[in-house]
Design an enzyme around this catalytic site. Structure first.
Site, mmCIF file in Angstrom:
data_model
loop_
_atom_site.group_PDB
_atom_site.id
_atom_site.type_symbol
_atom_site.label_atom_id
_atom_site.label_comp_id
_atom_site.label_asym_id
_atom_site.label_seq_id
_atom_site.Cartn_x
_atom_site.Cartn_y
_atom_site.Cartn_z
ATOM 1 N N ASP A 1 0.824 -1.215 0.000
ATOM 2 C CA ASP A 1 0.000 0.000 0.000
ATOM 3 C C ASP A 1 0.852 1.257 0.000
ATOM 4 O O ASP A 1 2.036 1.231 0.375
ATOM 5 C CB ASP A 1 -0.875 0.011 1.250
ATOM 6 C CG ASP A 1 -0.015 -0.032 2.495
ATOM 7 O OD1 ASP A 1 0.833 -0.950 2.598
ATOM 8 O OD2 ASP A 1 -0.162 0.847 3.357
ATOM 9 N N GLU A 2 0.236 2.348 -0.391
ATOM 10 C CA GLU A 2 0.774 3.699 -0.195
ATOM 11 C C GLU A 2 2.223 3.857 -0.641
ATOM 12 O O GLU A 2 3.066 4.306 0.134
ATOM 13 C CB GLU A 2 0.662 4.098 1.283
ATOM 14 C CG GLU A 2 -0.758 4.222 1.757
ATOM 15 C CD GLU A 2 -0.853 4.750 3.185
ATOM 16 O OE1 GLU A 2 -1.608 5.687 3.423
ATOM 17 O OE2 GLU A 2 -0.160 4.200 4.060
#
Lengths: 552, 552
Positions: free
Chosen positions: B349-350
């Protein structure tokens, strides 16, 4: 997932992490680019070691680079030859000896360096007799502390000043990762900015066991608070065991055996507080907030009506009956006997007139008294009577701001607690003090209200004297209170929710008004939270990071 | 001051308060007329007694008015004659015997009524061999429970079903104020709606001592959660002690001795979980969220540049180096050896592209690979490699939704965890399942986010299948997770902050989709919170009121 880190040097990070240095701030800066995530931007993990920073910040503090070791076997607290002696100081010696030398519940002899001078003694000088004394609004809490090997000195007018000085001394001491206990050469000349620095606990919406009340008193002492405002009863329950009216708790407590503060419990709390220089100001809030009184005090509450018939409901003290004032006289006499503080908090807030308006007997009483249809005059009548009774039994009083807002004539030595945000706080503070009355502020310190992220800045930056008025008016502001209302709080979460957020209030009320740097305060807030954790309190974290000694 | 009570009958209040009845709701209704006060309107104090209400609500439950007593000396758990036997069930017998008979840490013999029939035995029938088994996504948790004097029966395919059934049995049991232990005649036929019911703990932003991880596992078992998603490392710290790369924690933990999960600790947590039917799914999030890896794994992170020169900062795994994949292969092989679960969470993620974009070597690699300037292709390249490595070591994987959002080709048995709110959750859930992939939902269950007042309703009413799709798509939703990210959470406040709020998620994930009444759930949430308190967990209050046994 949560947050995106900015780029950084991992090697530097590791080195810093291992550094035995003062408050290493790791170089990882987090930002939160995602609106859905709602994490505040300030997200650096911090390593907190105790390095002898003091919160609340003393008025005058000079720390030298010269450092001394403390050896457990070699160190002692002593009275100076001309000092007064008393139980308050004796017991403080014992407590602070433990706080300095105990880690994880064990007294662990520190490593001593042969290369450093040793501090072997802190000699205390108390000027005023202190045996059996009880703190008051007028008590001196001033102290002067000099740390220099081999013997430091702590001089104070009163035992209360000694308590504050010992707290400062214990915070100046820190423990290195290699097991030494260190204190730097230091001089402190300190006194509080405000005389009334309180924490309100509400033990009616939830019952708070004595254990957590005492933990909170410990935390208060660690942060130099000096008033426990005990909002002991309210609508939901009446846990105070009254001698005069035992039915109040027998019928009004959540449970009359397990959810009760007995007379012994109350004595215990008062003595525990006294030994820490904390006044216990009980609040018996009337005429509203009295639902739990009804069952144990028949006829005390006002019967409400639907049209011409009582509807079976009751609300607020019945202001037209003499019995109401007889009850209150007897109760206030008891309160005077039980609680040694000069002040009692009489409440007086949030009175709805709906029930009074519905009651035809009240209507007749209003006519008879010439109040017309102005029910605030009826409220004033009630409050005035209660204030007079309180004076007659020999107690001064604190009231919530509504009493003044509603125009009740109060004695000149009344203390008014400002809690509402409308009218704006500066307007109200100016109004109260313009009448020559003393004020306590709590509007900006409702710590029961929580939100996600770092919220203590709003408490830290609230300035009680931020209103337009003369110096005489400013002088009438005697302090403030952090309030922990009990809707969502009991023994399960009280300490974590209140601390270290209340430490921000502690500093605002104790330290010089020029102590306003958030950056500086952040360092001390972090250390104070880790210090409280090391002392066994589950004070919650303020942002990502860790303490040298975790709560376990 | 806080809230104004509506008028009510104090006598009725007192009577109710003393009533030994099922869940007495006191008649005090509070309203909050003051905008400055911000207290929710729902403010009645509630008296909570354990009356045998079960949370999460079973699929089929029939409770009769007929009640039996349990005597401590007379009651026993037994295996049926044709039942499988194993340590999981043996130890559950011991735990649940204590949970039923212990009050305030003491096994107190209950009062027994001669007028009531006695339940003397609960006979367990486990159909499948259960010695040494480890739970999986496919495990049966079904059970059938029949409570009738003198002997009840609990039948289940697996030991996991027995655990769920014993929890239900222990919740059906209640203790009256006069000391009797009671259970009503009951039949339960129960099974979970979703197979994956998880709690995420983040042990990187703060270190959480094993003690609190175990307390949380206890709470999970009490609420029939079955996956501990251990977000064990992240940017701020690397507390996992790796055998292959000991420097990861030696240089990446907050403290390599005190803030560390040793191999023994991890084994301990896995076994503690297994005995409660809880899978431990570890997350090693890459390529982002890896700041703490850098010091212990030289060359793993990407050097960032300012113009043509490295700026001394690093960010994210370096996706162009073979060594990166060698590291990950070795680490994932270790993870496979240490964690018995079939799944590992790979994060993903991210990921910010700024550092990769700044690095000229990466730019050349992009050209060589034909990625142009599309850095999501580089991310895909990294992720694809990691997924393949994971498959090659013999593990399935869970990833955060970005992996799919960014178009990475994943294996058909990938599980995608949906956490963002943009795109809207129903859009994402439909997209994931339309690709034939299984989904876990956590977007609406970020319990680290707190607000003032009663907030569990939003968790309770979040329906994972609330999206447009075929039945086949709905069948791909295997469950959800309540997440407790660690920015503001450590051992001091974890349990109080997570429980009983996570109980709302527990019911959504276990019970029938038609179980949606907030009023009904409120009663069970209150009892569940008081039950957890009686069992020694500091689960926080949901609104004003009290428990029969407070946390003390």
């Amino acid at each position: 997932m949560t947050s995106t880190p900015a780029a950084h040097d991992p090697n530097k990070m590791a080195v810093l992490r291992r550094t035995q240095a003062v408050f290493s701030v790791l170089l990882v800066l987090f930002v939160s680019p995602l609106p859905c995530h709602n994490v505040p931007a300030y997200q650096k993990p911090v390593m907190v070691q105790q390095t002898g920073k003091v919160l609340p910040k003393p008025q005058m503090l000079t720390v030298s680079a010269e450092a001394y070791t403390l050896a457990m076997s070699g160190f002692k607290f002593t009275y100076g030859s001309s000092s007064q002696m008393c139980d308050i100081v004796d017991q403080a010696f014992r407590r602070y000896y433990d706080l300095i030398f105990v880690v994880d519940g064990v007294k662990k002899a520190p490593v001593v360096s042969k290369d450093m001078s040793e501090l072997t003694e802190l000699q205390i000088m108390v000027k005023e007799p202190c045996t059996g004394v009880y703190p008051s609004l007028e008590s001196s809490e001033n102290y002067t502390l000099t740390v220099a090997a081999p013997m430091g000195t702590l001089v104070a007018d009163s035992a209360w000043g000694v308590l504050r000085g010992l707290e400062t001394f214990s915070q100046l001491v820190y423990r290195t990762d290699d097991g030494m206990i260190i204190i730097n050469k230091t001089t402190v000349d300190d006194f509080p900015r405000f005389a009334h620095r309180g924490i309100l606990l509400d033990t009616s919406r939830h019952f708070i066991p004595i254990k957590y009340i005492k933990q909170n008193l410990d935390a208060m002492a660690y942060n130099k608070f000096n008033v426990f405002h005990w909002h002991i009863v309210d609508d939901p329950s009446f846990p105070y065991q009254s001698v005069a009216f035992p039915d109040l708790s027998a019928k009004g407590a959540f449970n009359p055996y397990t959810h009760l503060y007995t007379q012994e419990d109350v004595k215990d709390v008062i003595e525990y507080s006294r030994l820490r220089g904390i006044r216990v100001v009980p609040e018996f809030d009337t005429p509203g907030h009295t639902a739990s009184w009804g069952a144990g005090l028949p006829g005390f509450l006002t019967p409400c009506y639907d049209g011409s018939a009582p509807n079976g409901k009751y609300y607020a003290a019945n202001p037209m009956l003499n019995t109401t004032y007889d009850y209150m006289t007897k109760l206030l006499q008891e309160i005077k006997d039980v609680f040694p503080d000069k002040y009692v908090h009489l409440g007086g807030d949030e009175v709805s007139f709906n029930c009074w308006k519905s009651n035809p007997d009240i209507t007749k009483f209003m006519e008879k008294m010439g109040f017309g249809t102005d029910y605030s005059k009826l409220e004033e009548y009630y409050i005035k009577n209660i204030l007079d009774i309180t004076t007659s039994v020999g107690r001064d009083y604190i009231v919530w701001q509504e009493v003044l807002d509603n125009g009740v004539q109060v004695a000149k030595d009344t203390v008014v607690e400002v809690w509402r945000r409308k009218p704006p706080v500066p307007t109200e503070m100016a109004r109260v003090t313009a009448k020559g009355l003393r004020a306590i502020l709590s509007s900006c310190w409702y710590l029961n209200r929580i939100s996600y992220g770092v919220d203590w800045g709003q408490y830290y930056t609230c300035e009680p004297l931020n209103f337009t008025g003369t110096q005489a008016q400013k002088d009438l502001v005697i302090g403030g209170e952090a309030c922990m209302w009990g809707e969502y709080v009991d023994g399960t979460n009280l300490i974590a929710r209140l601390w270290p957020r209340a430490s921000a209030v502690a500093e605002r009320l104790w330290s010089n008004k020029d102590v306003t740097s958030m950056a500086d305060a952040t360092v001390r807030m972090d250390e104070q939270r880790c210090r409280m954790v090391r002392r066994g309190l589950n004070a919650e974290p303020l942002h990502p990071g860790f303490c040298q000694f975790e709560y376990d």
